[in-house]
Structures are given as C-alpha cells and as structure tokens.
Scaffold this motif. Structure first.
Motif, PDB file in Angstrom:
ATOM      1  N   ASP A  93       2.790  -7.785   1.067  1.00  0.00           N
ATOM      2  CA  ASP A  93       3.330  -8.519  -0.080  1.00  0.00           C
ATOM      3  C   ASP A  93       3.368  -7.639  -1.334  1.00  0.00           C
ATOM      4  O   ASP A  93       3.261  -8.122  -2.448  1.00  0.00           O
ATOM      5  N   GLY A  94       3.528  -6.313  -1.143  1.00  0.00           N
ATOM      6  CA  GLY A  94       3.508  -5.408  -2.282  1.00  0.00           C
ATOM      7  C   GLY A  94       4.839  -4.714  -2.507  1.00  0.00           C
ATOM      8  O   GLY A  94       5.884  -5.345  -2.404  1.00  0.00           O
ATOM      9  N   TYR A  95       4.781  -3.409  -2.763  1.00  0.00           N
ATOM     10  CA  TYR A  95       5.964  -2.653  -3.200  1.00  0.00           C
ATOM     11  C   TYR A  95       7.012  -2.431  -2.106  1.00  0.00           C
ATOM     12  O   TYR A  95       8.161  -2.163  -2.420  1.00  0.00           O
ATOM     13  N   ASN A  96       6.599  -2.434  -0.847  1.00  0.00           N
ATOM     14  CA  ASN A  96       7.542  -2.144   0.245  1.00  0.00           C
ATOM     15  C   ASN A  96       7.819  -3.376   1.106  1.00  0.00           C
ATOM     16  O   ASN A  96       7.031  -4.329   1.104  1.00  0.00           O
ATOM     17  N   THR A  97       8.921  -3.330   1.843  1.00  0.00           N
ATOM     18  CA  THR A  97       9.252  -4.439   2.750  1.00  0.00           C
ATOM     19  C   THR A  97       8.309  -4.436   3.958  1.00  0.00           C
ATOM     20  O   THR A  97       7.696  -3.409   4.274  1.00  0.00           O
ATOM     21  N   GLU A  98       8.236  -5.586   4.641  1.00  0.00           N
ATOM     22  CA  GLU A  98       7.420  -5.667   5.859  1.00  0.00           C
ATOM     23  C   GLU A  98       7.867  -4.631   6.895  1.00  0.00           C
ATOM     24  O   GLU A  98       7.043  -4.058   7.598  1.00  0.00           O
ATOM     25  N   GLU A  99       9.184  -4.396   6.963  1.00  0.00           N
ATOM     26  CA  GLU A  99       9.721  -3.423   7.923  1.00  0.00           C
ATOM     27  C   GLU A  99       9.159  -2.038   7.661  1.00  0.00           C
ATOM     28  O   GLU A  99       8.771  -1.315   8.582  1.00  0.00           O
ATOM     29  N   TYR A 155      -8.554   1.817   5.144  1.00  0.00           N
ATOM     30  CA  TYR A 155      -7.790   1.930   3.900  1.00  0.00           C
ATOM     31  C   TYR A 155      -6.700   0.853   3.891  1.00  0.00           C
ATOM     32  O   TYR A 155      -5.987   0.674   4.880  1.00  0.00           O
ATOM     33  N   ILE A 156      -6.597   0.154   2.771  1.00  0.00           N
ATOM     34  CA  ILE A 156      -5.607  -0.927   2.645  1.00  0.00           C
ATOM     35  C   ILE A 156      -4.585  -0.526   1.594  1.00  0.00           C
ATOM     36  O   ILE A 156      -4.951  -0.182   0.464  1.00  0.00           O
ATOM     37  N   ASP A 157      -3.311  -0.546   1.962  1.00  0.00           N
ATOM     38  CA  ASP A 157      -2.259  -0.077   1.052  1.00  0.00           C
ATOM     39  C   ASP A 157      -0.978  -0.873   1.310  1.00  0.00           C
ATOM     40  O   ASP A 157      -0.777  -1.411   2.394  1.00  0.00           O
ATOM     41  N   ASP A 158      -0.125  -0.918   0.276  1.00  0.00           N
ATOM     42  CA  ASP A 158       1.110  -1.716   0.359  1.00  0.00           C
ATOM     43  C   ASP A 158       2.364  -0.857   0.494  1.00  0.00           C
ATOM     44  O   ASP A 158       3.464  -1.375   0.314  1.00  0.00           O
ATOM     45  N   THR A 159       2.189   0.449   0.800  1.00  0.00           N
ATOM     46  CA  THR A 159       3.390   1.288   0.931  1.00  0.00           C
ATOM     47  C   THR A 159       3.370   2.124   2.210  1.00  0.00           C
ATOM     48  O   THR A 159       2.301   2.471   2.736  1.00  0.00           O
ATOM     49  N   VAL A 204      -0.234  -9.311 -15.637  1.00  0.00           N
ATOM     50  CA  VAL A 204      -0.592  -8.832 -14.308  1.00  0.00           C
ATOM     51  C   VAL A 204      -1.960  -9.369 -13.883  1.00  0.00           C
ATOM     52  O   VAL A 204      -2.884  -9.392 -14.681  1.00  0.00           O
ATOM     53  N   LYS A 205      -2.051  -9.816 -12.631  1.00  0.00           N
ATOM     54  CA  LYS A 205      -3.309 -10.388 -12.145  1.00  0.00           C
ATOM     55  C   LYS A 205      -3.795  -9.648 -10.896  1.00  0.00           C
ATOM     56  O   LYS A 205      -3.015  -9.036 -10.184  1.00  0.00           O
ATOM     57  N   VAL A 206      -5.105  -9.787 -10.674  1.00  0.00           N
ATOM     58  CA  VAL A 206      -5.687  -9.299  -9.426  1.00  0.00           C
ATOM     59  C   VAL A 206      -5.479 -10.387  -8.376  1.00  0.00           C
ATOM     60  O   VAL A 206      -5.522 -11.570  -8.696  1.00  0.00           O
ATOM     61  N   ARG A 207      -5.239  -9.987  -7.138  1.00  0.00           N
ATOM     62  CA  ARG A 207      -4.985 -11.001  -6.102  1.00  0.00           C
ATOM     63  C   ARG A 207      -6.203 -11.894  -5.873  1.00  0.00           C
ATOM     64  O   ARG A 207      -7.334 -11.394  -5.827  1.00  0.00           O
ATOM     65  N   GLY A 252      -0.072  -2.992  -6.461  1.00  0.00           N
ATOM     66  CA  GLY A 252       0.656  -3.653  -5.376  1.00  0.00           C
ATOM     67  C   GLY A 252      -0.247  -4.176  -4.278  1.00  0.00           C
ATOM     68  O   GLY A 252       0.156  -5.017  -3.484  1.00  0.00           O
ATOM     69  N   THR A 253      -1.498  -3.653  -4.215  1.00  0.00           N
ATOM     70  CA  THR A 253      -2.438  -4.109  -3.189  1.00  0.00           C
ATOM     71  C   THR A 253      -3.453  -5.042  -3.841  1.00  0.00           C
ATOM     72  O   THR A 253      -3.410  -6.249  -3.621  1.00  0.00           O
ATOM     73  N   VAL A 254      -4.355  -4.494  -4.643  1.00  0.00           N
ATOM     74  CA  VAL A 254      -5.306  -5.346  -5.369  1.00  0.00           C
ATOM     75  C   VAL A 254      -4.604  -5.986  -6.573  1.00  0.00           C
ATOM     76  O   VAL A 254      -4.723  -7.177  -6.822  1.00  0.00           O
ATOM     77  N   LEU A 255      -3.871  -5.158  -7.291  1.00  0.00           N
ATOM     78  CA  LEU A 255      -3.183  -5.646  -8.481  1.00  0.00           C
ATOM     79  C   LEU A 255      -1.797  -6.166  -8.091  1.00  0.00           C
ATOM     80  O   LEU A 255      -0.991  -5.425  -7.527  1.00  0.00           O
ATOM     81  N   ASP A 256      -1.554  -7.435  -8.393  1.00  0.00           N
ATOM     82  CA  ASP A 256      -0.276  -8.047  -8.031  1.00  0.00           C
ATOM     83  C   ASP A 256       0.715  -7.770  -9.166  1.00  0.00           C
ATOM     84  O   ASP A 256       1.044  -8.651  -9.951  1.00  0.00           O
TER      85      ASP A 256
END
Ligand SMILES: [Mg+2]
Length: 227
Positions: A187-193, A164-168, A90-93, A12-16
């Motif tokens: 732009d990953g698994y969780n909403t911006e909120e 640390y960079i994470d999408d959750t 699946v692609k890397v960003r 969800g972060t590196v791997l889209d």
C-alpha cells in the motif's frame, strides 16, 4: 529459523506519505505547465532515479551534467517546499507502535533503514513518540544494500536472521540481494505487481497483498512462533 531483527523502511512503509508525495508530483508538473501523470503511473514507474520519471512525462531532458544538476535542484526545491507546507498531514500507519512493542517484548532488535534525510527522520520519530522504540536508525541510506549490511553487523546477526519491510521494488531487491527476509508492503509507493516482481518472502502465493501493520504482525508471529 527465527527473525531476530525487524528492520523497517520509513517513507511509504511506516509513514503513510504517498498522498503528500503525489501532491508534490502534481505541483512539479504544474510548475512546468504540464498535465500530471496519474497516481497509478507514478506507482508503476517511479524509481530512485526520479529524473527519468519526470522527463518521461514531458519535462525537458537535460542536455549535460550542469543542466541535470539544475533540474535536480529545481525539482527538489519544489518538493521540499510542498512537503514543509503539508508536514502535518502525514501520519504513521496504525499498528506501527503495536508492531514495535511486540518486537521489543519478544527480544527482536528494531531498526530503520531509510533514504530519508537523517535530521528529518529523527524529527519525525520524535514527533510521533517512536524514538525509544528503535534500537538503531540509519537515514541517508541511498545505498540500501550497504545500510542493511551495516545494520546486520551492528546487531551481530546474520542476514537471514533479519526481516526487512519495504514498499518498493528497489528496496526489496536490495534486501533480497543481501539475504534478509523480506516483506513487501503493497500500500505504498509501488503497485502490487512491482512488489511481487521483486519476489519478497511475503506476500506469497496465498497472501496477495499486505496493506496493514496488522498483517505484518501476523506474518512475524507466524514465522517466529508458528501461530
Ligand atoms: Mg519506502
């Protein structure tokens, strides 16, 4: 303060991979003859305790430990089968390589801390020719706080010298709890909120979302060199 290590979450972060992950969610509900929840509800509700999400949307709640284990196994099997079938989609960003090269050129350590099965992670890194761009890879990191602390210790750095960079929500909260700098990828698994609710260092007041590696590069340049 300058960040001396760049630590990345993987899924969800590196791997889209959200489209394939959500495809597996649809597949699971199909197997139970139920309508799938929307992508938006998935992003709003999913946590590491994924059973809760599925049972909250109609899959029968397990009545005891044995039933819980059976359900977990069943869901994991459907998901694994679906992932293998869609492995190559699946692609890397874009910009990931550029980010890692910038980090290496400027003397930052680079690492992955991910809950992904370590063998899967190693295979992905090899396939995307990214193996050599990481100084350390820690998979099977169910406990992200512990895995992050292991990483700081491995590099001999203080928590605040790392980012640390994470999408959750869960991943960012873990990093905040152990004192790392945090960038929430929106732009990953969780909403911006949910990302903002975890109170990462970025996005902050002026920057509402971070949905590309180019933005991550800009933040690192800004923090480390004031540009
Ligand atoms: Mg993730």
């Amino acid at each position: 303060m300058r960040w001396r290590a760049l630590i990345l979450d993987w899924n969800g972060t590196v791997l889209d991979d959200l489209p394939v992950v959500y495809g597996s969610v649809i597949e699971i509900f199909r197997a139970y003859g139920l309508p799938p929840p929307s992508l938006q509800s998935y992003k709003e509700e999913i946590t590491a305790d994924f059973i809760q999400f599925y049972c909250g949307h109609g899959i029968p709640k397990p009545k005891n430990e044995a039933e819980l284990n059976t359900l977990r196994t069943t869901l994991n099997q459907i998901r694994k089968h679906y992932f293998l079938k869609h492995w190559n989609e699946v692609k890397v960003r874009p910009g990931t390589r550029e980010l890692l090269i910038l980090a290496q050129k400027t003397g930052m350590q680079t690492a992955i801390v991910s809950a992904e099965v370590e063998e899967v992670l190693e295979k992905r890194l090899f396939d995307f020719a990214l193996t050599d761009l990481f100084d350390r890879v820690e998979g099977n990191a169910w406990d992200k706080e512990r895995a992050l602390v292991n990483t700081f210790d491995f590099f001999g750095l203080k928590a605040e010298e790392t980012v640390y960079i994470d999408d959750t929500f869960d991943g960012l909260t873990a990093a905040n709890n152990v004192g790392a700098g945090t960038i929430g990828f929106t732009d990953g698994y969780n909403t911006e909120e949910r990302i903002r609710a975890a109170k990462p260092n970025f996005p902050n007041g002026t920057l509402s979302k971070i949905d590309s590696m180019q933005q991550v590069i800009a933040i690192i340049k800004h923090v480390n060199w004031g540009v």
